[in-house]
Design an enzyme around this catalytic site. Structure first.
Site, PDB file in Angstrom:
ATOM      1  N   MET A 140     -12.206   4.530  -0.168  1.00 38.60           N
ATOM      2  CA  MET A 140     -12.815   4.819   1.134  1.00 38.60           C
ATOM      3  C   MET A 140     -13.475   6.187   1.000  1.00 38.60           C
ATOM      4  SD  MET A 140      -9.604   3.375   3.309  1.00 38.60           S
ATOM      5  CE  MET A 140      -8.534   3.413   1.874  1.00 38.60           C
ATOM      6  N   SER A 183       0.846  -1.198   0.000  1.00 39.15           N
ATOM      7  CA  SER A 183       0.000   0.000   0.000  1.00 39.15           C
ATOM      8  C   SER A 183       0.875   1.239   0.000  1.00 39.15           C
ATOM      9  CB  SER A 183      -0.898   0.022   1.243  1.00 39.15           C
ATOM     10  OG  SER A 183      -1.352   1.348   1.474  1.00 39.15           O
ATOM     11  N   MET A 216      -8.811   8.108   0.167  1.00 43.83           N
ATOM     12  CA  MET A 216      -9.577   8.560   1.336  1.00 43.83           C
ATOM     13  C   MET A 216     -10.068   9.995   1.092  1.00 43.83           C
ATOM     14  SD  MET A 216      -7.037   7.080   4.279  1.00 43.83           S
ATOM     15  CE  MET A 216      -6.437   5.395   4.220  1.00 43.83           C
ATOM     16  N   ASP A 219      -4.744   3.552  -1.745  1.00 40.51           N
ATOM     17  CA  ASP A 219      -5.770   3.905  -0.758  1.00 40.51           C
ATOM     18  C   ASP A 219      -6.329   5.300  -1.001  1.00 40.51           C
ATOM     19  OD1 ASP A 219      -3.879   2.066   1.575  1.00 40.51           O
ATOM     20  OD2 ASP A 219      -5.962   1.629   1.016  1.00 40.51           O
ATOM     21  N   GLY A 242      -0.322   1.525   9.640  1.00 41.08           N
ATOM     22  CA  GLY A 242       0.406   1.332  10.890  1.00 41.08           C
ATOM     23  C   GLY A 242      -0.431   0.894  12.078  1.00 41.08           C
ATOM     24  N   ASP A 259      -6.609  -6.515   4.396  1.00 42.95           N
ATOM     25  CA  ASP A 259      -5.967  -5.204   4.448  1.00 42.95           C
ATOM     26  C   ASP A 259      -5.933  -4.636   5.856  1.00 42.95           C
ATOM     27  OD1 ASP A 259      -6.800  -2.049   2.715  1.00 42.95           O
ATOM     28  OD2 ASP A 259      -5.039  -2.689   3.850  1.00 42.95           O
ATOM     29  N   HIS A 279      -8.501   1.095  -3.714  1.00 42.27           N
ATOM     30  CA  HIS A 279      -9.392   0.883  -2.566  1.00 42.27           C
ATOM     31  C   HIS A 279     -10.056   2.217  -2.248  1.00 42.27           C
ATOM     32  CE1 HIS A 279      -9.574   0.033   2.091  1.00 42.27           C
ATOM     33  NE2 HIS A 279     -10.758   0.203   1.559  1.00 42.27           N
ATOM     34  N   MET A 299     -11.292  -5.896   5.730  1.00 47.35           N
ATOM     35  CA  MET A 299     -10.488  -4.964   6.517  1.00 47.35           C
ATOM     36  C   MET A 299     -10.159  -5.594   7.866  1.00 47.35           C
ATOM     37  SD  MET A 299      -9.948  -2.446   4.578  1.00 47.35           S
ATOM     38  CE  MET A 299      -9.007  -1.527   5.800  1.00 47.35           C
ATOM     39  N   GLY A 343      -2.584  -4.069   9.026  1.00 46.60           N
ATOM     40  CA  GLY A 343      -1.804  -4.740  10.066  1.00 46.60           C
ATOM     41  C   GLY A 343      -1.167  -6.053   9.637  1.00 46.60           C
ATOM     42  N   HIS A 345      -1.354  -1.303  -4.194  1.00 45.33           N
ATOM     43  CA  HIS A 345      -2.601  -0.949  -3.496  1.00 45.33           C
ATOM     44  C   HIS A 345      -2.649   0.559  -3.295  1.00 45.33           C
ATOM     45  CE1 HIS A 345      -6.068  -1.967  -0.924  1.00 45.33           C
ATOM     46  NE2 HIS A 345      -5.629  -1.060  -0.073  1.00 45.33           N
TER      47      HIS A 345
HETATM   48  C1  DX5 Z   1      -6.166   1.623   5.764  1.00 44.75           C
HETATM   49  C2  DX5 Z   1      -5.776   1.223   4.381  1.00 44.75           C
HETATM   50  C3  DX5 Z   1      -4.684   0.186   4.347  1.00 44.75           C
HETATM   51  C4  DX5 Z   1      -3.383   0.615   4.998  1.00 44.75           C
HETATM   52  C5  DX5 Z   1      -2.578  -0.601   5.367  1.00 44.75           C
HETATM   53  O1  DX5 Z   1      -7.389   2.261   5.757  1.00 44.75           O
HETATM   54  O2  DX5 Z   1      -6.886   0.752   3.656  1.00 44.75           O
HETATM   55  O3  DX5 Z   1      -4.449  -0.220   3.008  1.00 44.75           O
HETATM   56  O4  DX5 Z   1      -2.661   1.438   4.156  1.00 44.75           O
HETATM   57  O5  DX5 Z   1      -1.433  -0.210   6.058  1.00 44.75           O
HETATM   58  P1  DX5 Z   1      -0.724  -1.170   7.123  1.00 44.75           P
HETATM   59  O6  DX5 Z   1      -0.262  -2.373   6.348  1.00 44.75           O
HETATM   60  O7  DX5 Z   1       0.416  -0.336   7.631  1.00 44.75           O
HETATM   61  O8  DX5 Z   1      -1.724  -1.518   8.166  1.00 44.75           O
HETATM   62 ZN    ZN Z   2      -6.446  -0.216   1.716  1.00 42.15          ZN
END
Ligand code: DX5
Ligand code: ZN
Length: 231
Positions: free
Chosen positions: A80, A14, A43, A41, A157, A187, A78, A149, A189, A39
């Site tokens: 959001m 990501s 937002m 993200d 993080g 996705d 992705h 998720m 952690g 990936h």
């Molecule tokens: C969170 C994102 C994830 C995130 C994952 O809302 O959708 O894709 O970037 O990051 P890590 O792998 O650090 O949890």
């Molecule tokens: Zn994501």
């Protein structure tokens, strides 16, 4: 995918955890390190309390998402965001290969899925930690990807939420029962020390942000993750 065949695992770094000042180089570097997908993200500071990239960034980065031999690497967007449809169309036009969204962010899930596919993209649905899978009863025939998720969306993080393992198992059962070729992505952690457990629950595609971009040697992390997956 026939059930007796071992899954083809995919690792999707990501770029939320990458160096934003050098995103093109970061994408090339992580692909050289072995990434299967990128990936992305998205937002909107409305559906989630954070703001990231728009379609123009995706369009600018798309040419960088390829291997040294020129083979394109899928861009896994992705979303959001709420509403979904206009941005889904814009990212499709900007070069996304896969577009997934949160069902509760669209007033018409079936229509949103059809619109993404009409653009020639693969369509996916994303399930937050507390969101049930029921909507799949009605649209599993139409989608190419289920994204579970394992953190609450909005930030990289964060720590893996263990209840996601049960939801992965449920999603795997639904995919196998459908007989369709649907990827099961997880996705949030994901780390080298938990990826095998996530795969054992039934996942075949793994998003990892901070676990990869937080380290100096991307290839070393991706190789270590793959080694865990084949144990
Ligand atoms: C969170 C994102 C994830 C995130 C994952 O809302 O959708 O894709 O970037 O990051 P890590 O792998 O650090 O949890
Ligand atoms: Zn994501």
């Amino acid at each position: 995918m026939p059930q007796n065949q071992p899954p083809t695992y995919r690792i999707a770094p990501s770029i939320l955890s990458a160096d934003f000042a050098r995103l093109g180089d970061e994408i090339k570097a992580v692909i050289a390190g072995g990434a299967d997908w990128i990936h992305f993200d998205v937002m909107d500071n409305h559906y989630v309390p954070n703001l990231t990239f728009g379609p123009m960034i995706c369009q600018a980065l798309k040419p960088h998402a390829k291997k040294a031999d020129g083979t394109p690497v899928p861009v896994d967007v992705h979303l959001m965001v709420q509403p979904v449809d206009a941005l889904a169309a814009a990212f499709a036009d900007a070069g996304a290969d896969l577009v997934s969204f949160h069902p509760e962010a669209s007033g018409h899930v079936h229509r949103s899925v059809q619109a993404i596919k009409a653009k020639g993209c693969k369509a996916g649905l994303v399930f937050n930690p507390a969101t049930p899978l029921d909507v799949l009863d009605w649209v599993i025939e139409d989608i190419d990807l289920i994204l579970i998720m394992s953190v609450n969306p909005g930030f990289g993080g964060q720590s893996f939420i263990d209840s996601a393992l049960r939801k992965i198992e449920q999603a795997r059962k639904r995919i196998d029962a459908s007989g369709k070729d649907i990827r099961l992505e997880v996705d949030g952690g994901i780390k080298t020390d938990n990826i095998a457990r996530v795969a054992a629950a039934g996942a075949d595609t793994f998003v990892a942000g901070s676990a990869i971009f937080g380290k100096p040697d991307y290839k070393a992390v991706i190789d270590a993750m793959r080694a865990e997956l084949v144990k």
